[in-house]
Design a protein around this motif. Structure first.
Motif, PDB file in Angstrom:
ATOM      1  N   TYR A   6      -0.823   6.898   4.789  1.00 14.76           N
ATOM      2  CA  TYR A   6      -2.134   6.651   5.369  1.00 14.76           C
ATOM      3  C   TYR A   6      -2.032   6.434   6.873  1.00 14.76           C
ATOM      4  CZ  TYR A   6       0.081   2.300   4.085  1.00 14.76           C
ATOM      5  OH  TYR A   6       1.004   1.314   3.886  1.00 14.76           O
TER       6      TYR A   6
ATOM      7  N   ASN B 279     -14.847   0.833   3.237  1.00 17.29           N
ATOM      8  CA  ASN B 279     -14.693   0.229   1.914  1.00 17.29           C
ATOM      9  C   ASN B 279     -13.395  -0.560   1.783  1.00 17.29           C
ATOM     10  OD1 ASN B 279     -17.035   1.537   1.177  1.00 17.29           O
ATOM     11  ND2 ASN B 279     -15.886   3.393   0.613  1.00 17.29           N
ATOM     12  N   ASN B 280     -12.789  -0.871   2.942  1.00 14.09           N
ATOM     13  CA  ASN B 280     -11.526  -1.602   2.929  1.00 14.09           C
ATOM     14  C   ASN B 280     -10.393  -0.835   2.245  1.00 14.09           C
ATOM     15  OD1 ASN B 280     -11.056  -3.810   4.357  1.00 14.09           O
ATOM     16  ND2 ASN B 280     -11.589  -5.307   2.767  1.00 14.09           N
ATOM     17  N   LYS B 281     -10.467   0.471   2.354  1.00 12.23           N
ATOM     18  CA  LYS B 281      -9.401   1.282   1.749  1.00 12.23           C
ATOM     19  C   LYS B 281      -8.657   2.019   2.850  1.00 12.23           C
ATOM     20  CE  LYS B 281     -10.403   1.902  -2.952  1.00 12.23           C
ATOM     21  NZ  LYS B 281     -10.808   2.729  -4.060  1.00 12.23           N
TER      22      LYS B 281
ATOM     23  N   ASP C   6       1.851   5.063  -2.392  1.00 13.66           N
ATOM     24  CA  ASP C   6       1.482   5.879  -3.537  1.00 13.66           C
ATOM     25  C   ASP C   6       2.671   6.057  -4.468  1.00 13.66           C
ATOM     26  OD1 ASP C   6       2.939   7.421  -1.866  1.00 13.66           O
ATOM     27  OD2 ASP C   6       1.588   9.143  -1.865  1.00 13.66           O
TER      28      ASP C   6
ATOM     29  N   ASP D  81      -7.398   9.431  -7.594  1.00 11.08           N
ATOM     30  CA  ASP D  81      -7.732   8.245  -8.391  1.00 11.08           C
ATOM     31  C   ASP D  81      -6.559   7.769  -9.231  1.00 11.08           C
ATOM     32  OD1 ASP D  81     -10.315   8.581  -7.459  1.00 11.08           O
ATOM     33  OD2 ASP D  81     -10.701  10.066  -9.039  1.00 11.08           O
TER      34      ASP D  81
ATOM     35  N   ASN E 200       0.824  -1.200   0.000  1.00 14.91           N
ATOM     36  CA  ASN E 200       0.000   0.000   0.000  1.00 14.91           C
ATOM     37  C   ASN E 200       0.859   1.252   0.000  1.00 14.91           C
ATOM     38  OD1 ASN E 200      -2.786  -0.706   0.007  1.00 14.91           O
ATOM     39  ND2 ASN E 200      -2.404  -1.674   2.004  1.00 14.91           N
TER      40      ASN E 200
ATOM     41  N   ASP F  59      -6.051   8.297   3.807  1.00 16.83           N
ATOM     42  CA  ASP F  59      -4.826   9.063   3.551  1.00 16.83           C
ATOM     43  C   ASP F  59      -4.633  10.183   4.563  1.00 16.83           C
ATOM     44  OD1 ASP F  59      -5.667  11.777   2.490  1.00 16.83           O
ATOM     45  OD2 ASP F  59      -6.856  10.425   1.224  1.00 16.83           O
TER      46      ASP F  59
ATOM     47  N   LEU G 120      -8.044   0.657   7.929  1.00 16.67           N
ATOM     48  CA  LEU G 120      -8.912   0.577   6.750  1.00 16.67           C
ATOM     49  C   LEU G 120     -10.273   1.176   7.053  1.00 16.67           C
ATOM     50  CD1 LEU G 120      -8.021  -3.061   5.630  1.00 16.67           C
ATOM     51  CD2 LEU G 120      -7.047  -0.917   4.805  1.00 16.67           C
TER      52      LEU G 120
END
Lengths: 550, 347
Positions: A244, A267-269, A129, A192, A127, A272, A264
């Motif tokens: 995050y 939405n399991n995200k 960026d 995105d 995970n 940030d 998380l």
């Protein structure tokens, strides 16, 4: 006298075609040699060329010498600005880079290494960026059941060149350039589309850690809150790509202070921590200083126009091992040849005197060589380096590199010549009783003339060729003593193969095997080729062996 | 003819010469080591004051006008020789002090000789294991190659041997350690400390962890012995007495073993004998790679931590082993081969 000379010059003017063999008998027993005469040197060269092993050795030496001369000149790392890297390219961000020759070769020499990551580590590494993926291919998941819990281990190949993001200082020009570039390529960072851009939004973890995380931990009743907070900050510091929220892993009834996992959302995200300004836009550049967070690979490529590729891997400073090996090889070769030359000259003179005069002089000189060769090089070397590094006057006069070289010279020369002296002495014992020496002495030749004009040239062939075998000896001694840290090149700017071995040893063979294996390979090839070459040379120039191999 | 009296006289002469050489080397080393800048404040767990007091009692410093100062080196030397015969005494407690000084860095308070003796077991074990492996294999290979001279077996082995002789031992060690130790987990990559191996030097765990250093030391020795044996044996095999042996009816095997092999051992045996003695001194680099807590490691530690007394003691030990080794080799040449007249003059 004058007359005689005239006759000689007169005779030497007669062309060779006028000579013919004398016919006294009907039958001619002597015939003129039809073949070309072969001299000693030519014969030796011919016999050397016949010995395949020594020719191989010679070619290997030539290749290594070329390698050490040419590589630093044509190194791709010369590409990077000389003014920015005056003593050669280096970039600490690339300190872990493994050897890479091919792209995506399935793990063979492509800059990837096998690693097992724990569940949490794996999640953190995946995970990010950052642009280039850290984990290459599909990981193998091993599940261990301990008690009621399942522990997952991910065995996977990781790309050592995926260095993630980093915070760098940047001037306005560069920042604007990058922004313009991103806009033209349409790769500007958005939530995105986060894995394309060079610039990454800044992260503010301090607010989160000191605020939300702390409160949560306190409400959960964790025992070691301050410690966890410190470690969490440390964690963010060392993992620049973690953008995050993280939370310590559960450990028994409390929380671990070393392991963190992503938080998380529904939405399991991951959630940030990007810095946003008043109008909720992402902030790419801090207003207080010039710090910018970038994807380091993309930034590097933008800045220099080219990505890095370390064919033999990078050392822990992010320097190219290949270039350093070439430089080290050059130093080791020069050292070997230089020290052998000095030792040869000293040994020759010493051996000549002791062998020629014999008797009491020989006895005394032999005792001296006994004493000198009785003290191992390692002891002299360590004494010299301790003594010299503490000598401030010497240090300021010679500099760090001068001191090291001086110590090496003293340690290697002080007993290196003993072998040559012994061999020379034997040769003198062999030749000094021969008739031609006696003849010359009868004609009134002085000692010096007998030694240098009559005996030494006869012995020179054997002695010179046997000295080639001293070169690998010096290289070996230098590399072992440097490996042990007794010769300390650190901070002197000198690279030798031994210094590289020491570097590899400090880095650890387990995690950075290539840092040890490549220098080992080069030193082995050097040793093998010099031994082959030296043995071949010695045999070829040894006239007593003539004809025995055929 | 060889006679016992001559031999003994020769040995005695060589011994005296060796003692003389050792003494001169000792004086040189003593001076060089005492010239080193010694930082007394860096003592481990000891305060400089105590060390200085001890130094005064051992005749290295003196206490004048409330200050400690070094004695001249020549005085230190004579004091050292004196203490070799009469160990110094602690004036306050009456304890006998060490003749050879003390370790201040490696193991504070212990004497260099204690330290050296405590480091013997791993070094000696590894060296002996390595000899047990390399001597028979080396001689066997050499004999095999000599019998198969210039056949493909001989050529193949010759190349291998050339490589193993040329490639530095530390490279073998790295490769073995990395592949057999860390990658494939066949053997323990480093030698275990005594406590981890069940407290015994002979426990299976200890033996297992010693395999890699033993292997990496043996490879070079095997190659050396094999090359030497091959060279000697091929020479002997072509001599006339071998022809005679075959003519009088011995089989090839009998002639080779009884006549050729024995004779070829003449120069090899002293070589082995020299090595027997050197089991006491460890290979510094191998011990460092496999973290063996042995004699070689002690020398390296003493150098790196500037523990001068230990350094002096271990260095002199290495020098002595080297000198005695050379002497043993020389003398055994004469003992093994009656044709060599030791110390023979021109006649």
């Amino acid at each position: 006298m004058n007359n005689e000379k005239d006759i000689y010059t007169e005779k030497s003017k007669i062309p060779a075609s006028e000579f013919e063999l004398v016919h006294n008998d009907e039958n001619l027993h002597d015939t003129k040699f039809e073949t070309r005469p072969v001299g000693w040197f030519e014969d030796s060269v011919r016999r050397f060329a016949k010995n395949k092993a020594s020719v191989v050795g010679f070619i290997l030496i030539a290749i290594l010498t070329l390698f050490s001369v040419i590589v630093p000149i044509i190194s791709p790392f010369n590409y990077y600005s000389k003014s920015e890297f005056p003593d050669g390219f280096r970039d600490v961000h690339y300190r872990d880079c493994a050897p890479k020759l091919f792209d995506n070769a399935g793990g063979f020499w492509d800059g990837t290494v096998q690693k097992s990551l724990g569940e949490v580590d794996y999640q953190v590494k995946v995970n990010t960026d950052a642009n280039s993926p850290y984990v290459v291919g599909k990981p193998k998941v091993i599940e261990d059941v301990i008690g009621s819990k399942i522990y997952k281990t991910y065995v996977t190949r990781i790309d050592t060149y995926a260095v993630g993001t980093a915070v760098v200082e940047m001037y306005d020009d560069m920042f604007n350039d990058i922004q313009a570039y991103e806009a033209s390529k349409n790769i500007t960072f958005t939530l995105d589309n986060m894995h394309k851009s060079i610039l990454k939004p800044l992260i503010d973890y301090k607010d989160y850690v000191d605020g939300e995380l702390k409160t949560k931990l306190e409400t959960a009743g964790a025992a070691n809150v301050t410690n966890i907070i410190d470690q969490a900050k440390n964690f963010y510091e060392h993992n620049g790509s973690v953008y995050y929220k993280i939370f310590p892993t559960k450990k028994g009834n409390g929380y671990s202070d070393t392991q963190f996992e992503p938080v998380l959302d529904a939405n399991n995200k991951v959630i940030d921590l990007y810095v946003k300004d008043a109008s909720e836009n992402l902030v790419f550049r801090s207003t207080e200083d010039r710090n910018v967070r970038v994807d380091y690979n993309a930034y590097f490529k933008f800045k220099y126009g080219k990505s890095v590729r370390y064919v033999f891997g990078a050392n822990l400073e992010g320097r190219d091992l290949l270039t350093r090996l070439a430089e080290g090889g050059r130093f080791s070769l020069l050292l070997g040849i230089g020290i052998t030359l000095i030792n040869f000259i000293i040994g020759l003179i010493w051996g000549a005197i002791s062998g020629y005069y014999g008797g009491t002089a020989d006895l005394i000189m032999e005792r001296v060589t006994d004493i000198i060769s009785g003290i191992p090089t390692i002891i002299i070397m360590s004494l010299c380096s301790i003594q010299f590094t503490n000598n401030i006057a010497l240090k300021s006069a010679l500099g760090k590199s001068g001191i090291v070289v001086l110590a090496i010279l003293i340690a290697f020369v002080y007993n290196g010549w003993v072998g040559v002296a012994g061999r020379t002495r034997m040769q003198f014992y062999r030749f000094k009783g021969q008739e031609y020496v006696l003849a010359s002495r009868t004609l009134g030749a002085k000692d010096r003339r007998l030694i240098f004009k009559h005996i030494l040239p006869n012995a020179a062939g054997t002695l010179v060729t046997s000295c080639v075998l001293m070169i690998p000896g010096v290289i070996f001694a230098e590399s072992s003593l440097s490996y042990l840290g007794i010769i300390d090149f650190r901070g002197s700017g000198i690279v030798s193969i031994g210094a590289l071995l020491d570097e590899g040893n400090q880095a650890g063979i387990k995690s950075y095997p290539y840092l040890l294996l490549f220098p080992s390979l080069v030193v082995s090839i050097l040793m093998v080729s010099y031994n082959l070459f030296g043995n071949g040379l010695r045999d070829a120039f040894n006239t007593t062996l003539r004809g025995s191999e055929d | 003819m060889r006679n016992v009296k001559d031999t003994l006289q020769y040995i005695l002469k060589r011994l005296l010469l060796m003692a003389f050489t050792f003494l001169v080397i000792f004086v040189i080393c003593f001076t060089l080591i005492r010239l080193l800048p010694i930082d007394l404040s860096a003592g481990l767990g000891k305060d400089p004051e105590t060390i200085k007091k001890q130094y005064v009692m051992m005749g290295r410093m003196r206490f004048v006008n409330g200050q400690y100062e070094w004695l001249p080196i020549i005085e230190q030397f004579f004091n050292f020789i004196k203490t070799l015969f009469v160990p110094p005494k602690d004036i306050e407690t009456g304890h006998v002090l060490s003749r050879f000084g003390y370790s201040y860095q490696i193991a504070a308070g212990s004497t260099p000789d204690q330290l050296l003796f405590s480091r013997f077991p791993p070094t000696v074990l590894i060296n002996i294991y390595s000899m047990i492996i390399s001597v028979p294999i080396g001689l066997g290979l050499g004999t095999f190659m000599a019998l198969r001279k210039n056949k493909w077996e001989d050529n193949f082995l010759s190349v291998l041997i050339m490589i193993f002789i040329s490639v530095p031992s530390f490279v073998d060690a790295f490769l073995l350690q990395y592949f057999l130790g860390y990658q494939w987990h066949v053997f323990e990559p480093v030698v275990l400390p005594l406590a981890d191996a069940g407290g015994s030097w002979f426990s299976p765990a200890m033996f297992n962890s010693m395999i890699l250093p033993v292997l990496s030391m043996s490879l070079g020795s095997i190659a050396g012995y094999a090359r030497y044996t091959r060279a000697e044996l091929t020479e002997v095999l072509t001599s006339d007495f071998m022809l005679l042996a075959r003519t009088k009816g011995l089989t090839r095997a009998q002639a080779t073993v009884r006549h050729a092999f024995r004779n070829s051992l003449v120069p090899i045996f002293p070589m082995i004998l020299g090595e027997v003695l050197s089991v006491l001194s460890g290979s510094i680099i191998i011990e460092s790679i496999f973290t063996v807590n042995g004699v070689g490691g002690l020398l390296l530690q003493a150098i790196n931590t500037r523990d001068v007394d230990v350094y002096q003691f271990v260095a002199m030990f290495y020098i002595l082993i080297g000198l005695v080794g050379g002497l043993v080799v020389d003398i055994s040449y004469g003992l093994v081969d009656p044709r060599i007249r030791m110390g023979g003059g021109k006649q």
